[in-house]
Design a protein around this motif. Structure first.
Motif, mmCIF file in Angstrom:
data_model
loop_
_atom_site.group_PDB
_atom_site.id
_atom_site.type_symbol
_atom_site.label_atom_id
_atom_site.label_comp_id
_atom_site.label_asym_id
_atom_site.label_seq_id
_atom_site.Cartn_x
_atom_site.Cartn_y
_atom_site.Cartn_z
ATOM 1 N N SER A 84 74.009 44.089 39.235
ATOM 2 C CA SER A 84 74.893 43.713 38.128
ATOM 3 C C SER A 84 74.642 42.273 37.729
ATOM 4 O O SER A 84 74.045 41.489 38.490
ATOM 5 C CB SER A 84 76.365 43.881 38.531
ATOM 6 N N LEU A 85 75.068 41.936 36.530
ATOM 7 C CA LEU A 85 75.072 40.550 36.077
ATOM 8 C C LEU A 85 76.464 39.983 36.331
ATOM 9 O O LEU A 85 77.471 40.654 36.086
ATOM 10 C CB LEU A 85 74.729 40.456 34.592
ATOM 11 N N THR B 222 79.519 37.329 35.653
ATOM 12 C CA THR B 222 80.059 36.583 34.519
ATOM 13 C C THR B 222 81.232 35.720 34.980
ATOM 14 O O THR B 222 81.881 36.013 35.991
ATOM 15 C CB THR B 222 80.545 37.529 33.401
ATOM 16 N N VAL C 70 77.265 34.865 31.121
ATOM 17 C CA VAL C 70 76.602 35.328 32.337
ATOM 18 C C VAL C 70 76.318 34.127 33.218
ATOM 19 O O VAL C 70 75.751 33.126 32.771
ATOM 20 C CB VAL C 70 75.301 36.067 31.993
ATOM 21 N N ALA D 173 77.547 44.423 31.332
ATOM 22 C CA ALA D 173 78.075 43.060 31.176
ATOM 23 C C ALA D 173 78.472 42.756 29.738
ATOM 24 O O ALA D 173 78.969 41.665 29.452
ATOM 25 C CB ALA D 173 77.040 42.045 31.657
#
Length: 251
Positions: free
Chosen positions: A124-125, A127, A132, A203
């Motif tokens: 996953s990204l 944030t 991000v 995201a």
């Protein structure tokens, strides 16, 4: 993936450039406007023109960067490939993308502030609510492994995604175009999946034209992956055409 480079290691080592030394030596008349028109025509007008213009105007700069900074060696001749009005495509000595990727990897390995890893999956990204801020990874090619151990890497400026396409991801590409299921073969390597793209979508990234997937009319269904037919197409089919019987449509 167990190695660096992806499809770029497998490609033909070709780079189209306007105003190259090879064009000058062969007396080829070309222009930014002509290459831009070729690309927009081939893209049926779906292109983002400002991006096309950047690519075209910096095409020879990129070729010279590869030649002078990386030491990439190109053949003296030019290829006249499909969609191009004039010969403008440079080809590496071995007609292989590894001729470009390997020198790039050598430069990266010599940099103290660059760490490269293989066999790592993007989960996953991360944030911070506005932007991000990093990426969550696991040190296994199988992101669904129950024994996976995750790590979080945070960025100072930005996370850059350069994960390539998803031609080998049958499930994802069939979501974009249901006709591209298991019955459609690919020349992509097995790691050409939508893993990083899925993370970006989760995201909140906004994609464009994901359903515009390229099919290679120069390959043959009788050959697995790339095969030999494309070599004929590039060397003879594109620049000279083929002979057909107009009454039957057969060669």
């Amino acid at each position: 993936m167990p190695h660096f480079g992806g499809n770029s290691l497998w490609n033909g080592g070709q780079l189209a450039a306007v105003g190259s030394t090879e064009q000058a030596a062969l007396g080829v008349r070309d222009s930014f406007e002509l290459m831009e028109k070729d690309m927009i025509d081939a893209g049926r007008g779906f292109n983002h023109v400002h991006l096309v213009r950047t690519l075209v105007t910096r095409s020879n700069e990129t070729a010279e960067w590869a030649r002078t900074h990386l030491g990439v060696k190109f053949r003296e001749r030019l290829s006249h490939l499909g969609g191009h009005s004039v010969p403008r495509t440079l080809c590496t000595i071995n007609s292989c993308g590894a001729d470009i990727i390997e020198p790039m990897l050598e430069r990266l390995r010599a940099m103290d502030n660059v760490q490269m890893v293989t066999g790592t999956s993007v989960l996953s990204l991360l944030t911070d609510g506005r932007r991000v801020s990093g990426v969550c990874i696991c040190a296994t090619a199988d992101a669904d492994s129950v024994t996976r151990q995750t790590s979080r890497l945070y960025c100072r400026q930005a996370v850059i995604l350069a994960a390539g396409g998803f031609g080998a991801d049958i499930t994802f590409r069939a979501l974009q175009n249901p006709t591209f299921g298991k019955g459609v073969m690919t020349t992509n390597h097995p790691g050409a999946t939508a893993q990083a793209l899925r993370a970006a979508l989760r995201a909140g990234a906004m994609p464009v034209q994901l359903s515009h997937i390229q099919l290679g009319p120069w390959t043959s269904p009788d050959e697995e992956r790339f095969g030999n037919v494309p070599l004929f197409c590039m060397g003879a089919g594109f620049p000279y055409g083929i002979l057909l019987d107009p009454s039957t449509g057969s060669r």
